[in-house]
Structures are given as C-alpha cells and as structure tokens.
Design a protein around this motif. Structure first.
Motif, PDB file in Angstrom:
ATOM      1  N   TRP A  37       0.843  -1.196   0.000  1.00  0.00           N
ATOM      2  CA  TRP A  37       0.000   0.000   0.000  1.00  0.00           C
ATOM      3  C   TRP A  37       0.884   1.255   0.000  1.00  0.00           C
ATOM      4  O   TRP A  37       0.534   2.284   0.542  1.00  0.00           O
ATOM      5  CB  TRP A  37      -0.971   0.009   1.183  1.00  0.00           C
ATOM      6  CG  TRP A  37      -0.365  -0.153   2.543  1.00  0.00           C
ATOM      7  CD1 TRP A  37       0.124   0.849   3.341  1.00  0.00           C
ATOM      8  CD2 TRP A  37      -0.230  -1.357   3.296  1.00  0.00           C
ATOM      9  NE1 TRP A  37       0.562   0.337   4.530  1.00  0.00           N
ATOM     10  CE2 TRP A  37       0.347  -1.023   4.540  1.00  0.00           C
ATOM     11  CE3 TRP A  37      -0.543  -2.693   3.061  1.00  0.00           C
ATOM     12  CZ2 TRP A  37       0.627  -1.979   5.524  1.00  0.00           C
ATOM     13  CZ3 TRP A  37      -0.266  -3.630   4.038  1.00  0.00           C
ATOM     14  CH2 TRP A  37       0.295  -3.275   5.242  1.00  0.00           C
ATOM     15  N   TRP A  38       2.019   1.117  -0.647  1.00  0.00           N
ATOM     16  CA  TRP A  38       2.935   2.253  -0.679  1.00  0.00           C
ATOM     17  C   TRP A  38       2.682   3.110  -1.913  1.00  0.00           C
ATOM     18  O   TRP A  38       3.278   2.901  -2.978  1.00  0.00           O
ATOM     19  CB  TRP A  38       4.369   1.742  -0.634  1.00  0.00           C
ATOM     20  CG  TRP A  38       4.746   1.254   0.743  1.00  0.00           C
ATOM     21  CD1 TRP A  38       4.149   1.601   1.929  1.00  0.00           C
ATOM     22  CD2 TRP A  38       5.789   0.339   1.075  1.00  0.00           C
ATOM     23  NE1 TRP A  38       4.774   0.962   2.972  1.00  0.00           N
ATOM     24  CE2 TRP A  38       5.775   0.182   2.483  1.00  0.00           C
ATOM     25  CE3 TRP A  38       6.741  -0.354   0.324  1.00  0.00           C
ATOM     26  CZ2 TRP A  38       6.671  -0.643   3.148  1.00  0.00           C
ATOM     27  CZ3 TRP A  38       7.636  -1.178   0.996  1.00  0.00           C
ATOM     28  CH2 TRP A  38       7.599  -1.308   2.392  1.00  0.00           C
ATOM     29  N   GLU A  43       6.397   7.078  -0.114  1.00  0.00           N
ATOM     30  CA  GLU A  43       6.305   5.605  -0.110  1.00  0.00           C
ATOM     31  C   GLU A  43       6.611   5.058  -1.500  1.00  0.00           C
ATOM     32  O   GLU A  43       7.384   4.110  -1.665  1.00  0.00           O
ATOM     33  CB  GLU A  43       4.899   5.157   0.304  1.00  0.00           C
ATOM     34  CG  GLU A  43       4.562   5.401   1.760  1.00  0.00           C
ATOM     35  CD  GLU A  43       3.102   5.116   2.095  1.00  0.00           C
ATOM     36  OE1 GLU A  43       2.807   4.899   3.269  1.00  0.00           O
ATOM     37  OE2 GLU A  43       2.248   5.121   1.176  1.00  0.00           O
ATOM     38  N   GLY A  71      -3.421   4.645   2.919  1.00  0.00           N
ATOM     39  CA  GLY A  71      -2.403   4.511   3.954  1.00  0.00           C
ATOM     40  C   GLY A  71      -2.778   3.449   4.980  1.00  0.00           C
ATOM     41  O   GLY A  71      -3.946   3.155   5.201  1.00  0.00           O
ATOM     42  N   GLY A  72      -1.749   2.873   5.591  1.00  0.00           N
ATOM     43  CA  GLY A  72      -1.971   1.877   6.631  1.00  0.00           C
ATOM     44  C   GLY A  72      -2.497   0.560   6.081  1.00  0.00           C
ATOM     45  O   GLY A  72      -2.722  -0.382   6.832  1.00  0.00           O
ATOM     46  N   HIS A  96       2.591  -6.542   8.251  1.00  0.00           N
ATOM     47  CA  HIS A  96       3.211  -6.251   9.533  1.00  0.00           C
ATOM     48  C   HIS A  96       3.433  -7.578  10.249  1.00  0.00           C
ATOM     49  O   HIS A  96       2.634  -8.509  10.089  1.00  0.00           O
ATOM     50  CB  HIS A  96       2.279  -5.383  10.388  1.00  0.00           C
ATOM     51  CG  HIS A  96       2.010  -4.046   9.773  1.00  0.00           C
ATOM     52  ND1 HIS A  96       0.756  -3.630   9.405  1.00  0.00           N
ATOM     53  CD2 HIS A  96       2.849  -3.031   9.452  1.00  0.00           C
ATOM     54  CE1 HIS A  96       0.827  -2.409   8.887  1.00  0.00           C
ATOM     55  NE2 HIS A  96       2.081  -2.029   8.889  1.00  0.00           N
ATOM     56  N   HIS A 149       9.284   1.172  11.602  1.00  0.00           N
ATOM     57  CA  HIS A 149       8.795   2.517  11.887  1.00  0.00           C
ATOM     58  C   HIS A 149       8.515   2.681  13.372  1.00  0.00           C
ATOM     59  O   HIS A 149       8.180   1.725  14.062  1.00  0.00           O
ATOM     60  CB  HIS A 149       7.485   2.770  11.129  1.00  0.00           C
ATOM     61  CG  HIS A 149       7.682   2.993   9.658  1.00  0.00           C
ATOM     62  ND1 HIS A 149       8.318   4.113   9.176  1.00  0.00           N
ATOM     63  CD2 HIS A 149       7.322   2.268   8.583  1.00  0.00           C
ATOM     64  CE1 HIS A 149       8.333   4.057   7.856  1.00  0.00           C
ATOM     65  NE2 HIS A 149       7.743   2.940   7.471  1.00  0.00           N
ATOM     66  N   VAL A 308       6.193  -0.410  14.267  1.00  0.00           N
ATOM     67  CA  VAL A 308       5.378  -0.670  13.072  1.00  0.00           C
ATOM     68  C   VAL A 308       6.370  -1.137  11.995  1.00  0.00           C
ATOM     69  O   VAL A 308       6.928  -0.331  11.259  1.00  0.00           O
ATOM     70  CB  VAL A 308       4.615   0.594  12.596  1.00  0.00           C
ATOM     71  CG1 VAL A 308       3.678   0.235  11.441  1.00  0.00           C
ATOM     72  CG2 VAL A 308       3.826   1.224  13.735  1.00  0.00           C
ATOM     73  N   ASP A 310       7.722  -3.306   8.682  1.00  0.00           N
ATOM     74  CA  ASP A 310       7.211  -3.729   7.374  1.00  0.00           C
ATOM     75  C   ASP A 310       7.985  -4.932   6.870  1.00  0.00           C
ATOM     76  O   ASP A 310       9.221  -4.906   6.807  1.00  0.00           O
ATOM     77  CB  ASP A 310       7.361  -2.587   6.355  1.00  0.00           C
ATOM     78  CG  ASP A 310       6.338  -1.490   6.583  1.00  0.00           C
ATOM     79  OD1 ASP A 310       5.141  -1.826   6.698  1.00  0.00           O
ATOM     80  OD2 ASP A 310       6.733  -0.317   6.645  1.00  0.00           O
ATOM     81  N   LYS A 344      12.129   6.190   3.018  1.00  0.00           N
ATOM     82  CA  LYS A 344      10.832   5.762   3.544  1.00  0.00           C
ATOM     83  C   LYS A 344      10.551   6.408   4.898  1.00  0.00           C
ATOM     84  O   LYS A 344       9.399   6.591   5.294  1.00  0.00           O
ATOM     85  CB  LYS A 344      10.838   4.231   3.677  1.00  0.00           C
ATOM     86  CG  LYS A 344       9.552   3.628   4.187  1.00  0.00           C
ATOM     87  CD  LYS A 344       8.427   3.829   3.171  1.00  0.00           C
ATOM     88  CE  LYS A 344       7.178   3.075   3.554  1.00  0.00           C
ATOM     89  NZ  LYS A 344       6.634   3.458   4.832  1.00  0.00           N
ATOM     90  N   HIS A 380      -1.717  -0.973  13.608  1.00  0.00           N
ATOM     91  CA  HIS A 380      -1.035  -1.574  12.462  1.00  0.00           C
ATOM     92  C   HIS A 380      -0.928  -3.096  12.591  1.00  0.00           C
ATOM     93  O   HIS A 380       0.042  -3.710  12.123  1.00  0.00           O
ATOM     94  CB  HIS A 380       0.314  -0.901  12.243  1.00  0.00           C
ATOM     95  CG  HIS A 380       0.151   0.539  11.868  1.00  0.00           C
ATOM     96  ND1 HIS A 380      -0.119   0.951  10.583  1.00  0.00           N
ATOM     97  CD2 HIS A 380       0.115   1.650  12.638  1.00  0.00           C
ATOM     98  CE1 HIS A 380      -0.280   2.274  10.572  1.00  0.00           C
ATOM     99  NE2 HIS A 380      -0.142   2.718  11.808  1.00  0.00           N
TER     100      HIS A 380
HETATM  101  C1  GAL Z   1       1.874   1.495   7.764  1.00  0.00           C
HETATM  102  C2  GAL Z   1       3.113   0.962   7.100  1.00  0.00           C
HETATM  103  C3  GAL Z   1       4.070   2.047   6.806  1.00  0.00           C
HETATM  104  C4  GAL Z   1       3.419   3.278   6.220  1.00  0.00           C
HETATM  105  C5  GAL Z   1       2.030   3.585   6.760  1.00  0.00           C
HETATM  106  C6  GAL Z   1       1.221   4.600   5.984  1.00  0.00           C
HETATM  107  O1  GAL Z   1       0.951   0.474   7.981  1.00  0.00           O
HETATM  108  O2  GAL Z   1       3.715   0.021   7.937  1.00  0.00           O
HETATM  109  O3  GAL Z   1       5.085   1.554   5.982  1.00  0.00           O
HETATM  110  O4  GAL Z   1       3.502   3.240   4.876  1.00  0.00           O
HETATM  111  O5  GAL Z   1       1.269   2.450   6.927  1.00  0.00           O
HETATM  112  O6  GAL Z   1       0.791   4.115   4.751  1.00  0.00           O
END
Ligand code: GAL
Length: 423
Positions: A37-38, A43, A71-72, A96, A149, A308, A310, A344, A380
């Motif tokens: 989802w980047w 991203e 996002g997320g 995750h 993260h 968080v 990845d 990132k 997450h």
């Molecule tokens: C999180 C992901 C991150 C970041 C974020 C926003 O879930 O671990 O890499 O991209 O979403 O999209």
C-alpha cells in the motif's frame, strides 16, 4: 490488474498452443508481482528504489507493482484477502509482523516459510531477536523485514512554532501541548493536522495517547488481557484523545495522512501525530530536519517505541517463486535497507548498517529502538487480532463524532471479549 495481466499472458500462451505455434515471448516472460500500500509520494519513491535495485540484479524480470492506495493498508488488505480466498496470491505482499502476519496469513497457510533465507543470508545474526520472534511460528520465519517505523511521534513545523514562541525542549507533556494548542488556535493556526479519511490515522492518535497514559507495562497488560479496556486509565486516555481532537482541522475526514502532513509542511498547521513515514514525506518535500521540521515523543511516551515494522511474504502457490525469493533476498540486504529506509522514513531491520547514511531523526529513532520499551502497534495489526483491530476502528469512528468515552471503552471491552487480545 495482475489477474488481468496473468490471464492475458496465459490467454496468449494458450492461443499460441492451440494454433500450434507457441508465443514464446508471452509464455517465457518473467514477472514478479509485489503487493503493497505504498502509494504516497515518499512511499512510492522509496519502493521504486527497491524496484530499480531489483531490476539491476534480475535482468528481464518485469515487476508488477500491485500497490493499492490507502495509507496503513486499509484498502489493500481486503483486496488481498479476497485474492487469497480465490487462490490468486501475489508473489509477495507487504505485511506487519505479529498478529497480522501470523494469524491472518500463516495460520491460513497462505505463505511459505523463509527460514532458509534467514540462515543463508546470515539475518539471524543481524536482525534483533525481538523482531524475528514476531515473524516466527513453530520455529519457521515467514516474512523478511525491510524497515521498522516508530509510531509514537509528534511532528511539527519548526518555523510555525518559533513564530508563535513555542519552545519544545526534548519532551512535551499533554499539558504543554494543550497550552501550545491554545496559543496556535488564537493565532489562527490549526494546532493538530489530522487526515483520517482512513480511520486508522485518528486511531493512531488514540493508540499513542493510550500508551502515553498507560505506559509500556500498562500496554502489555491491556493486550494480554490483564487490564480491562474500561480501566480508569483507558478512560483517561480516551478523554485526553478527545481533547486533542478539539484542536484538529475541520476538514480532517477529507484528508489522507499525507494530506495532513502537507498541511504542516505548508505551515497551515503546526503539529501532526503520526508514525515516522511522515519523515519520508517531509524529506521528499525538500524540508530539512531540525531546521524546517522537528519531532518529539508523543506526550507521555518517552522511553517507549511503538513498533510498526514492514515485511514481505513468500506467497504459497504464487506463480513466480524464484523471482519472489530474489526480491526477499534483496530487501533483507544491507544495501537495500541503506537505500530504502532513509527515503521511507524507517530505520533498518538490520543493526549492521552504516548509520552515517541516515539523518538526525532516523539516528534518534535507532537510538530509541536500541534502548526503549518496544511495544507492538494495534492500529497496524501487530498487537491484536484483525477483528479486534476492526472493532477498535469502528469504535473510534463513532468516538470522533460523539466523543463518548464510556461508549468507546464499552465497545473495546466487548471487542476484547468477542475476539480476544491474546495470541
Ligand atoms: C503502515 C506501514 C508504513 C506506512 C504507513 C502509511 O501500515 O507500515 O510503511 O507506509 O502504513 O501508509
């Protein structure tokens, strides 16, 4: 998209076979489908660096970027779920660690182990055990981590704070934040930029505030069933979260998380509470850390680090296993993590990187990771089952509208009862 492509490749091969003249091009084309989802500016740019590195090492492999906006991963995961149910897995997908990987994908036997890679690439020696444990089930590892993260960060536009004579000296308490917010509001600046078109983004403010009030031990107690979700401390956190929302931008539900970051970049707002993928957006916009923007632990969370991380999986039964293994080998490498993570806004999963390649914030985060209490994120997908995460998001959606603390905590109690929070 990939399905279409695959079916067109298959179709071409089939048609050629029927005609007795194999379309060698279509049938032999090597592909790798990467699902994530980047899609925000930073991203996508960071992902692109991985793609370029991959192509340099794997000539002729066509990468299918199956990234889903949102996002997320809020929009990506349901699509992935459907594909897995249909027996059409991507070659590799973003996940995750913790519950999301182990209970959603590994338990359903959707991915193959990558234990051999950890051994052959020496990752067992350079990736912290606390992270490896979160991708391990019954002695096998199921994802390769590319970055980590920190969720509990409050970002700010330095010039806006300076202009309004607001000083932050290493830490910020809730009271100090509220005093600053009043000042900013009086000056006509949005104190807290929020972009919760995806509800997870405001749930993240709740999560950070919960940790700020409960502390790391309280967090572990909560997510191991020892502390009730209607404990007075949880109510206090919900109340404080509600107060924080009093200072958000009126158009919050129309913005995405990166839209909120842009409001801070453009000096329309002073703070945003968000994981450190925010750093990627700030840097991508050309801002200088410690000059144009600053950061501080979300109030009350100093000494704690909401993890968080990845990772990427190896899809079981996916068509391009060898290409996917090459992808995993790449993203677990030092070179890839040194190139990808600074863009990132993540720290590497490996501890043997050249730290000079990382800016001030990321060095700060690395130091924090090394000594802080590490806690898994619920927003997450790491700390609790997907159904609990969903129920929390639903309860937060209502709370944003009604600010009813008892309602919120009762919904969380019910969700913990229905779905459990213990692995
Ligand atoms: C999180 C992901 C991150 C970041 C974020 C926003 O879930 O671990 O890499 O991209 O979403 O999209």
């Amino acid at each position: 998209m990939k399905t279409l492509l695959r079916s067109s490749i298959l179709g071409a091969a089939l048609a050629a076979l029927i005609q007795g003249c194999p379309d060698a091009d279509a049938a032999n084309r090597k592909t790798l489908e990467v699902f994530s989802w980047w899609t925000s500016g930073s991203e996508a740019a960071a992902l692109d660096v991985l793609f370029r590195m991959y192509k340099e090492k794997n000539h002729g492999v066509e990468i299918i970027n199956a990234a889903v906006t949102g996002g997320g991963g809020s929009a990506a995961r349901p699509i992935l779920q459907t594909r897995l149910a249909e027996g059409n897995p991507p070659d590799t997908w973003q996940t995750h660690p913790g519950y999301e990987l182990l209970a959603r994908y590994v338990a359903l036997e959707a991915c193959d182990p990558v234990t051999d890679l950890y051994e052959s690439e020496g990752w067992n020696k350079v990736v912290p055990k606390s992270l490896i444990d979160e991708v391990t089930k019954s002695g096998d590892m199921y994802a390769v981590l590319v970055g980590v993260h920190r969720g509990n960060v409050l970002w700010y536009n330095k010039k806006v704070l300076e202009k309004n004579q607001i000083k932050i000296d290493g830490t910020l308490t809730f009271d100090q934040f509220f005093a600053a917010a009043e000042k900013l509001k009086a000056a006509g600046i949005v104190p807290l930029a929020v972009g919760d078109s995806g509800i997870w983004a405001t749930a993240e403010i709740f999560e950070n505030t919960l940790l700020g009030v409960l502390g790391p031990q309280g967090w572990h107690d909560l997510f191991s069933g020892k502390l009730a979700f209607d404990d007075p401390k949880v109510k206090q956190a919900a109340q404080t979260y509600g107060r924080l929302l009093d200072y958000q931008n009126p158009d919050h539900s129309a913005l995405s998380w990166d839209g909120a970051v842009r409001a801070v970049i453009g000096a329309k707002a002073a703070f945003t509470c968000m994981g450190d993928w925010t750093y990627g957006e700030m840097i991508k916009a050309g801002l200088k850390e410690n000059q144009d923007f600053g950061w501080v632990d979300h109030p009350g969370t100093q000494g704690s680090f909401i993890v968080v991380a990845d990772g990427f999986t190896l899809g079981k039964g996916a068509p391009d296993t060898a290409e996917a293994v090459a992808w995993l080998r790449l993203i677990g490498s030092k070179q890839a993590q040194e190139a990808f993570d600074p863009l990132k806004g993540a720290i590497p999963a490996r501890t043997d990187v050249d730290k000079s390649k990382f800016g001030d914030y990321l060095q700060w985060s690395m130091a924090s990771f090394a000594k802080a209490n590490l806690v898994p994120s619920c927003v997450h997908g790491e700390a609790a089952p997907a159904a609990f995460q969903q129920a929390m998001n639903d309860a937060i959606s209502l709370f944003v509208a009604d600010k009813d603390v008892d309602h919120l905590t009762a919904a969380l109690v019910q969700a913990a009862k229905d779905y459990g929070v213990q692995r």
